[in-house]
Design an enzyme around this catalytic site. Structure first.
Site, mmCIF file in Angstrom:
data_model
loop_
_atom_site.group_PDB
_atom_site.id
_atom_site.type_symbol
_atom_site.label_atom_id
_atom_site.label_comp_id
_atom_site.label_asym_id
_atom_site.label_seq_id
_atom_site.Cartn_x
_atom_site.Cartn_y
_atom_site.Cartn_z
ATOM 1 N N GLY A 35 -36.373 -20.270 -12.210
ATOM 2 C CA GLY A 35 -37.783 -20.514 -11.939
ATOM 3 C C GLY A 35 -38.229 -19.933 -10.612
ATOM 4 N N HIS A 40 -41.873 -30.159 -3.705
ATOM 5 C CA HIS A 40 -41.280 -31.478 -3.905
ATOM 6 C C HIS A 40 -41.727 -32.379 -2.764
ATOM 7 C CE1 HIS A 40 -38.684 -30.111 -7.086
ATOM 8 N NE2 HIS A 40 -38.146 -29.188 -6.311
ATOM 9 N N ALA A 120 -39.528 -31.913 -11.976
ATOM 10 C CA ALA A 120 -40.326 -32.627 -10.973
ATOM 11 C C ALA A 120 -41.638 -33.024 -11.641
ATOM 12 C CB ALA A 120 -40.581 -31.759 -9.750
ATOM 13 N N CYS A 136 -44.976 -22.012 -9.522
ATOM 14 C CA CYS A 136 -44.166 -21.381 -10.561
ATOM 15 C C CYS A 136 -44.511 -19.913 -10.753
ATOM 16 C CB CYS A 136 -44.281 -22.149 -11.883
ATOM 17 S SG CYS A 136 -43.800 -23.877 -11.719
#
Length: 177
Positions: A35, A40, A120, A136
């Site tokens: 990815g 986070h 996540a 992403c």
């Protein structure tokens, strides 16, 4: 607050320099998962299952779909209609509309069929941190959270319990505490 860039990611998807990262109290790491870039932080449930897929199936794409399905089923319990977006890993809302938005990112790695990293899910996350990246590596699509969709804080432990329930069901396992 942490930004991570997967091994196939593009550093240009991080929109902050080192000084700006420091000002935001955030850190950045290149890591060995698949990815691109993601965020986070507090208000997310980050699940990194460690499984020997030799005991289940040796298909990393099937494993990714199982992780997505766990989140989709969890969100259904909150009346959030989530799905997959063809060609885009993760869990999405309003796919194929101008309002498409991602609620859960996935990035995994496996070595000898043992899984690392995972998902996540944005439960009560501060979505402003996503403004500092191209999440992403996908331009023109938003990121959302359960809190934003339902307009209320969601109990994290409650969501964790539902995720574990669906994990046990899909993988047909008993979890040890």
């Amino acid at each position: 607050h942490v930004y991570t860039l997967g091994k196939s990611g593009d550093l240009s998807n991080l929109l902050l320099n080192e000084k700006q990262l420091k000002e935001k109290g955030a850190t950045f790491y290149k890591i060995n998962r698949g990815g691109d870039i993601t965020y986070h932080g507090p208000g997310q449930i980050v699940g990194y299952p460690i499984l020997d897929l030799d005991n289940f199936f040796t298909d990393i794409h099937k494993y990714m779909r199982f992780l997505e399905e766990i989140i989709i089923r969890t969100l259904q319990e909150y009346n959030i209609e989530a799905t997959r977006s063809e060609g885009e890993t993760g869990v999405w809302l309003d796919v194929n509309t101008p309002f498409a938005r991602k609620i859960c990112a996935l990035g995994v790695r496996s070595s000898r069929w043992v899984t690392m990293h995972g998902f996540a899910l944005n439960v009560n996350a501060n979505l402003g941190y996503f403004d500092n990246i191209i999440p992403c590596g996908i331009k023109g699509k938003a990121v959302t959270s359960m809190e934003a969709e339902l307009n209320k804080k969601i109990p994290m432990d409650e969501v964790k319990g539902k995720i574990l329930h669906h994990f046990k069901s899909l993988f047909d396992v008993a979890l040890l505490s």
